[in-house]
Design an enzyme around this catalytic site. Sequence first.
Site, PDB file in Angstrom:
ATOM      1  N   LYS A 188       0.881  -5.456 -10.029  1.00 25.26           N
ATOM      2  CA  LYS A 188       0.427  -6.565 -10.870  1.00 25.26           C
ATOM      3  C   LYS A 188       1.218  -6.613 -12.171  1.00 25.26           C
ATOM      4  O   LYS A 188       1.652  -7.686 -12.625  1.00 25.26           O
ATOM      5  CB  LYS A 188      -1.066  -6.401 -11.156  1.00 25.26           C
ATOM      6  CG  LYS A 188      -1.712  -7.616 -11.813  1.00 25.26           C
ATOM      7  CD  LYS A 188      -3.209  -7.378 -12.040  1.00 25.26           C
ATOM      8  CE  LYS A 188      -3.993  -7.481 -10.769  1.00 25.26           C
ATOM      9  NZ  LYS A 188      -4.654  -6.286 -10.317  1.00 25.26           N
TER      10      LYS A 188
ATOM     11  N   ARG B 202      -7.255  -5.328 -16.678  1.00 28.08           N
ATOM     12  CA  ARG B 202      -7.161  -5.312 -15.216  1.00 28.08           C
ATOM     13  C   ARG B 202      -6.390  -4.082 -14.733  1.00 28.08           C
ATOM     14  O   ARG B 202      -5.492  -3.598 -15.409  1.00 28.08           O
ATOM     15  CB  ARG B 202      -6.422  -6.554 -14.702  1.00 28.08           C
ATOM     16  CG  ARG B 202      -7.151  -7.878 -14.881  1.00 28.08           C
ATOM     17  CD  ARG B 202      -6.370  -8.995 -14.186  1.00 28.08           C
ATOM     18  NE  ARG B 202      -7.107 -10.250 -14.160  1.00 28.08           N
ATOM     19  CZ  ARG B 202      -6.984 -11.211 -15.065  1.00 28.08           C
ATOM     20  NH1 ARG B 202      -6.134 -11.067 -16.074  1.00 28.08           N
ATOM     21  NH2 ARG B 202      -7.696 -12.319 -14.966  1.00 28.08           N
TER      22      ARG B 202
ATOM     23  N   ARG C 143       0.991 -12.723  -6.780  1.00 26.51           N
ATOM     24  CA  ARG C 143       1.252 -11.661  -5.801  1.00 26.51           C
ATOM     25  C   ARG C 143       1.773 -12.306  -4.520  1.00 26.51           C
ATOM     26  O   ARG C 143       1.514 -13.481  -4.268  1.00 26.51           O
ATOM     27  CB  ARG C 143      -0.022 -10.855  -5.521  1.00 26.51           C
ATOM     28  CG  ARG C 143      -1.134 -11.665  -4.892  1.00 26.51           C
ATOM     29  CD  ARG C 143      -2.311 -10.793  -4.489  1.00 26.51           C
ATOM     30  NE  ARG C 143      -3.031 -10.301  -5.625  1.00 26.51           N
ATOM     31  CZ  ARG C 143      -4.051 -10.925  -6.203  1.00 26.51           C
ATOM     32  NH1 ARG C 143      -4.458 -12.096  -5.755  1.00 26.51           N
ATOM     33  NH2 ARG C 143      -4.667 -10.396  -7.228  1.00 26.51           N
TER      34      ARG C 143
ATOM     35  N   HIS D 280       1.470 -12.314  36.227  1.00 25.78           N
ATOM     36  CA  HIS D 280       1.310 -11.103  37.020  1.00 25.78           C
ATOM     37  C   HIS D 280      -0.150 -10.764  37.301  1.00 25.78           C
ATOM     38  O   HIS D 280      -0.558 -10.576  38.446  1.00 25.78           O
ATOM     39  CB  HIS D 280       1.982  -9.919  36.309  1.00 25.78           C
ATOM     40  CG  HIS D 280       1.537  -8.590  36.840  1.00 25.78           C
ATOM     41  ND1 HIS D 280       0.489  -7.886  36.285  1.00 25.78           N
ATOM     42  CD2 HIS D 280       1.961  -7.861  37.902  1.00 25.78           C
ATOM     43  CE1 HIS D 280       0.305  -6.780  36.977  1.00 25.78           C
ATOM     44  NE2 HIS D 280       1.178  -6.737  37.941  1.00 25.78           N
TER      45      HIS D 280
END
Length: 879
Positions: free
Chosen positions: A22, A116, A310, A837
């Site tokens: 961040k 943060r 981000r 198959h």
Amino acid sequence: MNPYVLYFSEINKSSLALVGGKGANLGELCRIPGVEVPAGFCITTQAYADFINTSEEFASLLESLRFIDTESLAEIKTIGERIRAHLESLDIPDPIEQEIVHAWKLTGNQHAYAVRSSATAEDLPGASFAGQQDTYLNIKGESELLAHVRKCWASLFTDRAITYRAKNGFDHRKVLLSVVVQQMVFPEVSGIMFTADPVTGNRKVVSIDAAFGLGEALVSGLVNADLYKVRADRIIKRQIAVKKLAIYPLADGDTVKREIPLEWQSEQALADEAILALARVGRLIEEHFGRPQDIEWGYAGGKIYIVQSRPITTLYPLPEVADNRPRVFVSFGHVQMMTDPIRPLGMSIWEKTMAVIDNQYSLVPAGGRLYLDITDSLASWLGRKTAPVMYSKSDALLSSAIAEVIRRRDFIATLRPRKQAAGAKSYTRKSMATIAGSTFEMLFREKIEAPDVSAIAGKVIGELRRDLTRLSGRERLDLIAGHFSKGFEVFMEGIGRPVFAAWMASMLIGWLARHWLGEPSPLDELTKSAPGNVSTEMGLELGDLADVIRPYPSALEYMKEADDAAFLDGLGRVEGGEAIRPAFTAFLAKYGMRCPGEIDITRPRWREKPTQLVPAIVSHIQSAEPGEHRLRFAQGKVEAEQAAQTLLLRLKRKMGGSFKSRLMGKLIRTYREFIGLREYPKYLMVSLLDEYKQAIMEEAARLVERGTVDRAEDVFYLTLEELTAAVTTGQADQGKIAALKEKYAEYEKLKPPRVLTSEGETLFGSYTPRELPAGALAGTPVSSGVVEGRARVITKLEEADLGKGDILVAPFTDPGWTPLFVSASGLVTEVGGLMTHGAVVAREYGIPAVVGVDDATHKIHDGQIIRVDGTQGFVEILE
């Protein structure tokens, strides 16, 4: 540089180790012209490290996390609370505290701040870690700031953060925490912006969520938000939500939830001009970082502020192509019944092969899988009509996804075909010749006879083996690079016509049965025990091998614990080993080139890892009596012949019965004679791949001797061109190999879409709504009948454990899974269609099967009692 504090202006992407994901992203954001970022600083990971190192007790608490049970919420909660309480009780060392306070005053101690976390394993391209640690808003004053910094450090050990790291393989001791301290913006409106649509994956669409007040209400899910979508500077969607609550800052710090006045609740939160301006800012940020972004923003006083960005980690990677032409790609793995990642060596062989066969249908890698470019087909009216039908036999949901793209007329109108290459025209001519020949063979040739496929394949494989033996080094790898397409040539020229004739006969049998008798297709009965199916023969021979082993329990116990390298030699030392070893050796000599996921040359073959077969052998012994598999096959042949006779007799009684019966009889003979051959092309392809692999591994062993690679298997992470260069120069990029190993670990977690567009849109397909029992899982019916039994969810053949009456639930089945069909009473797969198959072999064995059940291996739990309705196409979970 200060070891404890860095201002945003001092930070860039190289600062990750000091300020976490961040923090590094904020530093980068500050460098983008036209992007407004509130001022702030980061308290570095060095500060966190020096803080925790003041405590000896913390080291022992951290050590205890190594042994935690990630499924025990109570255990995680207890240890998490202890660690957090301990960290919050520690004093911050004076040097760290002084630097924090100094940076706070310099940035502006009169402001409120957001505090943060920013972990070193956060906001990364491969793992976002979003929301794993805590955020604190509107923090004012020195003491509050320091207290919340300590809380932020402690939040590295929230219950969700501990669990996330443990489940994603991150070492708790190696994840460090920086703290972002950023001036608060008090926005009138805030929210989240994705520069690619997070639902569809479309990279051309910016998706914006917006709500009143601070963005925390939206991020935490407290309120509904408006949704706006922008494409090419035009708002293409406005979805206005009723916004009843918002979070606002208090004057003395902290925040409060408030109810929005009724007259504002249904108002558009952000004006159109601001929406478009915000989208343009998003594109600037995306361009800077070079990939789609998840951005937190606020709108205050007519200005847009960016507080976080981000990477979006949930988007499926796009194929890399040479131009920006709009394109459509379909999953090669869904066509080939193998949706796991294919390593670079395997992918490069298929890419080269497809380029040689047909330049119009190139294969490109994306997310560790191969995708087939079908743009040129969908650019034509005829291609749009035929593509959904053609792919429906491989996978019904794939057909649905292609049809969904075709319905998007605006996008389809942008598709332009390339100029057709000479090789493509040649391939088209061969295809048309095959279709014409198949039609003649099916409708007009009275006497039909299957070609000698063993002789056709034996000639190609024998010549290849001889050439590979006499060559070495670069010459040997050059031969491999140009050889694989010969398998397709053999298919087209040798057995393409009868296989296509069988497919066309199956379509006509079904259509005529519905038209003349008003009944569903009788193919399920007519397919039973068809001759010439190499996969079915392999299953029967494995049953024979199991019967040889059955009388010797000690040998079976040895095989369960045996080492692959000494597997056959070790049999000589156990009771019955002298009888078992030649039988096992003969089986491997004939089928040892096979394995689950066999289109990937890097997968271990049965000859390399014979223990893969042991669970299937054990399951057969547990679920069948000696010789039962041969008796069931013989009975299936009788039932097919009886079904054919009954059908023809009924047609004879109809008007024009003689003609109808004669035509249907010809179609049935064509189908029965040739349908078994559809498995042979893959048998040939896998045989060729195994010859290549043996030669490649000899070259890889020489690279290990030269010190070019550490392990022979490292060459799997090189393309064929890179391997050739390594053999020639004696050099290989070890760093790239290591990085690709990590990347492929990430690819294994991805769910590949059936269809991808060049805009990034991912389509998985869906079934047309129909009446089903409550809670039933929809799929495609491919082998009729209804069966109830215990679900055995098996994702790896070597982990199989099927008992009598068990139902096999698997992500897909290719011929390498055939050994389990002998034991299974029913089949459920996530991928498949009528002619793949699993469907063909299930019909041959007469077991009910439903394929294309989306996410079946997760929705059905191992051991549950389920009902499989192979007639109507659904699965019910009964217990």
